[in-house]
Design a protein around this motif. Structure first.
Motif, PDB file in Angstrom:
ATOM      1  N   ALA A 203      -5.567  -2.593 -11.835  1.00  0.00           N
ATOM      2  CA  ALA A 203      -4.143  -2.533 -11.480  1.00  0.00           C
ATOM      3  C   ALA A 203      -3.868  -1.346 -10.571  1.00  0.00           C
ATOM      4  N   ALA A 204      -4.467  -0.206 -10.874  1.00  0.00           N
ATOM      5  CA  ALA A 204      -4.257   0.988 -10.046  1.00  0.00           C
ATOM      6  C   ALA A 204      -4.845   0.805  -8.659  1.00  0.00           C
ATOM      7  N   GLY A 205      -6.016   0.181  -8.586  1.00  0.00           N
ATOM      8  CA  GLY A 205      -6.632  -0.067  -7.293  1.00  0.00           C
ATOM      9  C   GLY A 205      -5.809  -1.011  -6.432  1.00  0.00           C
ATOM     10  N   LEU A 206      -5.275  -2.063  -7.037  1.00  0.00           N
ATOM     11  CA  LEU A 206      -4.468  -3.025  -6.286  1.00  0.00           C
ATOM     12  C   LEU A 206      -3.173  -2.382  -5.791  1.00  0.00           C
ATOM     13  N   GLN A 207      -2.556  -1.583  -6.637  1.00  0.00           N
ATOM     14  CA  GLN A 207      -1.328  -0.899  -6.226  1.00  0.00           C
ATOM     15  C   GLN A 207      -1.604   0.048  -5.068  1.00  0.00           C
TER      16      GLN A 207
ATOM     17  N   ARG B 286      -9.892  -6.561   7.041  1.00  0.00           N
ATOM     18  CA  ARG B 286      -9.349  -6.578   5.679  1.00  0.00           C
ATOM     19  C   ARG B 286      -8.593  -5.290   5.380  1.00  0.00           C
ATOM     20  N   LEU B 287      -9.142  -4.163   5.819  1.00  0.00           N
ATOM     21  CA  LEU B 287      -8.453  -2.891   5.624  1.00  0.00           C
ATOM     22  C   LEU B 287      -7.169  -2.831   6.439  1.00  0.00           C
ATOM     23  N   ASP B 288      -7.234  -3.265   7.697  1.00  0.00           N
ATOM     24  CA  ASP B 288      -6.064  -3.224   8.572  1.00  0.00           C
ATOM     25  C   ASP B 288      -4.913  -4.074   8.024  1.00  0.00           C
ATOM     26  N   TYR B 289      -5.244  -5.151   7.357  1.00  0.00           N
ATOM     27  CA  TYR B 289      -4.225  -6.046   6.791  1.00  0.00           C
ATOM     28  C   TYR B 289      -3.308  -5.281   5.840  1.00  0.00           C
ATOM     29  N   PHE B 290      -3.873  -4.311   5.137  1.00  0.00           N
ATOM     30  CA  PHE B 290      -3.085  -3.521   4.189  1.00  0.00           C
ATOM     31  C   PHE B 290      -2.747  -2.130   4.728  1.00  0.00           C
ATOM     32  N   GLY B 291      -3.162  -1.837   5.961  1.00  0.00           N
ATOM     33  CA  GLY B 291      -2.905  -0.525   6.525  1.00  0.00           C
ATOM     34  C   GLY B 291      -3.700   0.584   5.868  1.00  0.00           C
ATOM     35  N   VAL B 292      -4.896   0.257   5.393  1.00  0.00           N
ATOM     36  CA  VAL B 292      -5.746   1.227   4.698  1.00  0.00           C
ATOM     37  C   VAL B 292      -6.717   1.868   5.691  1.00  0.00           C
ATOM     38  N   ALA B 293      -6.770   3.188   5.700  1.00  0.00           N
ATOM     39  CA  ALA B 293      -7.714   3.927   6.545  1.00  0.00           C
ATOM     40  C   ALA B 293      -8.819   4.511   5.680  1.00  0.00           C
TER      41      ALA B 293
ATOM     42  N   ALA C  97     -13.778  -6.765  -3.339  1.00  0.00           N
ATOM     43  CA  ALA C  97     -13.209  -7.565  -4.427  1.00  0.00           C
ATOM     44  C   ALA C  97     -11.757  -7.173  -4.678  1.00  0.00           C
ATOM     45  N   LEU C  98     -11.478  -5.881  -4.670  1.00  0.00           N
ATOM     46  CA  LEU C  98     -10.100  -5.423  -4.865  1.00  0.00           C
ATOM     47  C   LEU C  98      -9.193  -5.874  -3.720  1.00  0.00           C
ATOM     48  N   LEU C  99      -9.709  -5.830  -2.503  1.00  0.00           N
ATOM     49  CA  LEU C  99      -8.928  -6.306  -1.358  1.00  0.00           C
ATOM     50  C   LEU C  99      -8.605  -7.790  -1.497  1.00  0.00           C
ATOM     51  N   ALA C 100      -9.570  -8.582  -1.958  1.00  0.00           N
ATOM     52  CA  ALA C 100      -9.344 -10.010  -2.140  1.00  0.00           C
ATOM     53  C   ALA C 100      -8.316 -10.251  -3.241  1.00  0.00           C
ATOM     54  N   LEU C 101      -8.402  -9.500  -4.327  1.00  0.00           N
ATOM     55  CA  LEU C 101      -7.429  -9.643  -5.398  1.00  0.00           C
ATOM     56  C   LEU C 101      -6.035  -9.239  -4.920  1.00  0.00           C
ATOM     57  N   ALA C 102      -5.962  -8.195  -4.118  1.00  0.00           N
ATOM     58  CA  ALA C 102      -4.668  -7.743  -3.598  1.00  0.00           C
ATOM     59  C   ALA C 102      -4.051  -8.804  -2.700  1.00  0.00           C
TER      60      ALA C 102
ATOM     61  N   ALA D 247      -4.659 -12.052  -2.829  1.00  0.00           N
ATOM     62  CA  ALA D 247      -4.293 -13.191  -3.665  1.00  0.00           C
ATOM     63  C   ALA D 247      -2.968 -12.924  -4.382  1.00  0.00           C
ATOM     64  N   GLU D 248      -2.779 -11.724  -4.901  1.00  0.00           N
ATOM     65  CA  GLU D 248      -1.529 -11.381  -5.570  1.00  0.00           C
ATOM     66  C   GLU D 248      -0.359 -11.410  -4.586  1.00  0.00           C
ATOM     67  N   GLN D 249      -0.589 -10.905  -3.384  1.00  0.00           N
ATOM     68  CA  GLN D 249       0.478 -10.903  -2.383  1.00  0.00           C
ATOM     69  C   GLN D 249       0.863 -12.323  -1.991  1.00  0.00           C
ATOM     70  N   SER D 250      -0.148 -13.202  -1.870  1.00  0.00           N
ATOM     71  CA  SER D 250       0.128 -14.599  -1.517  1.00  0.00           C
ATOM     72  C   SER D 250       0.945 -15.274  -2.593  1.00  0.00           C
ATOM     73  N   GLN D 251       0.645 -14.975  -3.845  1.00  0.00           N
ATOM     74  CA  GLN D 251       1.406 -15.568  -4.954  1.00  0.00           C
ATOM     75  C   GLN D 251       2.846 -15.064  -4.952  1.00  0.00           C
ATOM     76  N   ALA D 252       3.002 -13.775  -4.636  1.00  0.00           N
ATOM     77  CA  ALA D 252       4.349 -13.196  -4.599  1.00  0.00           C
ATOM     78  C   ALA D 252       5.189 -13.796  -3.484  1.00  0.00           C
ATOM     79  N   ASP D 253       4.515 -14.101  -2.348  1.00  0.00           N
ATOM     80  CA  ASP D 253       5.235 -14.671  -1.203  1.00  0.00           C
ATOM     81  C   ASP D 253       5.588 -16.136  -1.456  1.00  0.00           C
TER      82      ASP D 253
END
Length: 223
Positions: A66-70, A93-100, A210-215, A217-223
């Motif tokens: 949960a902490a990793g996804l957040q 995958r990183l750019d999709y979430f703005g992660v550097a 794996a965490l990026l994929a879970l993130a 998937a959660e975002q897609s469900q929320a949308d």
């Protein structure tokens, strides 16, 4: 079958191979005590290594996923002990979430301080990351250097940093198992570890993917 767009393979053939590989892992891994989300991390580590011993060797703080996804969803930085982790992570995958991603192991000032203080580059690299205020709220990813992980634990215990998640998977024979054991004693900071001597940058990359994929998937469900 996963419907993720960004965190999937780019071609139909690639996606099919990956899904078939995961199906084999699921069928051959045997029973486990992981949650569904934790298993997504473990199965990808097994997929990356073809080593089923990781079913049981990978351990999670209760709040780790949960902490990793957040952290990913808010674009928290990833600080790695070595460049290999940063290179191995998928930039789209990183750019999709703005992660550097960041690593400092080869910086001239880090090397100079390590020599001057008779420490390691990994220790000085984590200290530099702390000075740059990248560790508070960030994801710390250690796949190679136990001294980096021990320094992170020291900074946490001294109240210098509060990372969102520490992924501790250094591989080796000197202090590798011990550093992960010390990390897993922390209660307030979420962590993912691989017990014992096994680990490596490739497995850290697998866990983060794996965490990026879970993130996603959660975002897609929320949308």
């Amino acid at each position: 079958m996963n419907s993720n767009i960004v965190t999937e393979q780019l071609t139909d053939a690639g996606r099919q191979i990956e899904h078939d590989s995961f199906a084999i892992v699921d069928s051959e891994a045997g029973p486990h005590r992981y949650t569904e989300q934790q298993w997504q991390v473990v199965r990808r580590i097994i997929h990356a290594s073809a080593d089923f011993e990781f079913n049981g060797l990978v351990r999670f703080h209760a709040d780790a996923v949960a902490a990793g996804l957040q952290a990913i969803r808010r674009g928290a930085p990833i600080v790695a002990d070595v460049e290999m982790i940063c290179v191995g992570l998928s930039k789209p995958r990183l750019d999709y979430f703005g992660v550097a991603t960041h690593h400092f192991i080869a910086d001239a000032d880090v090397i100079a301080l390590a020599k001057a203080e008779n420490s390691t580059r990994a220790v000085q690299a984590m200290r530099k990351a702390q000075q740059l205020q990248l560790l508070d709220g960030g994801i710390i990813a250690v796949g190679n250097a136990p001294t980096a992980l021990l320094e992170v634990v020291r900074m946490i215990n001294d109240g210098q940093i509060i990372p969102a998640l520490v992924i501790g998977m250094p591989v080796g024979f000197v202090s590798a198992a011990e550093s992960k054991a010390v990390l897993s004693e922390l209660n307030e900071i979420p962590w993912i570890v691989i017990d014992g001597r096994k680990g490596g940058s490739t497995l850290v990359v697998a866990a983060i993917h794996a965490l990026l994929a879970l993130a996603e998937a959660e975002q897609s469900q929320a949308d």
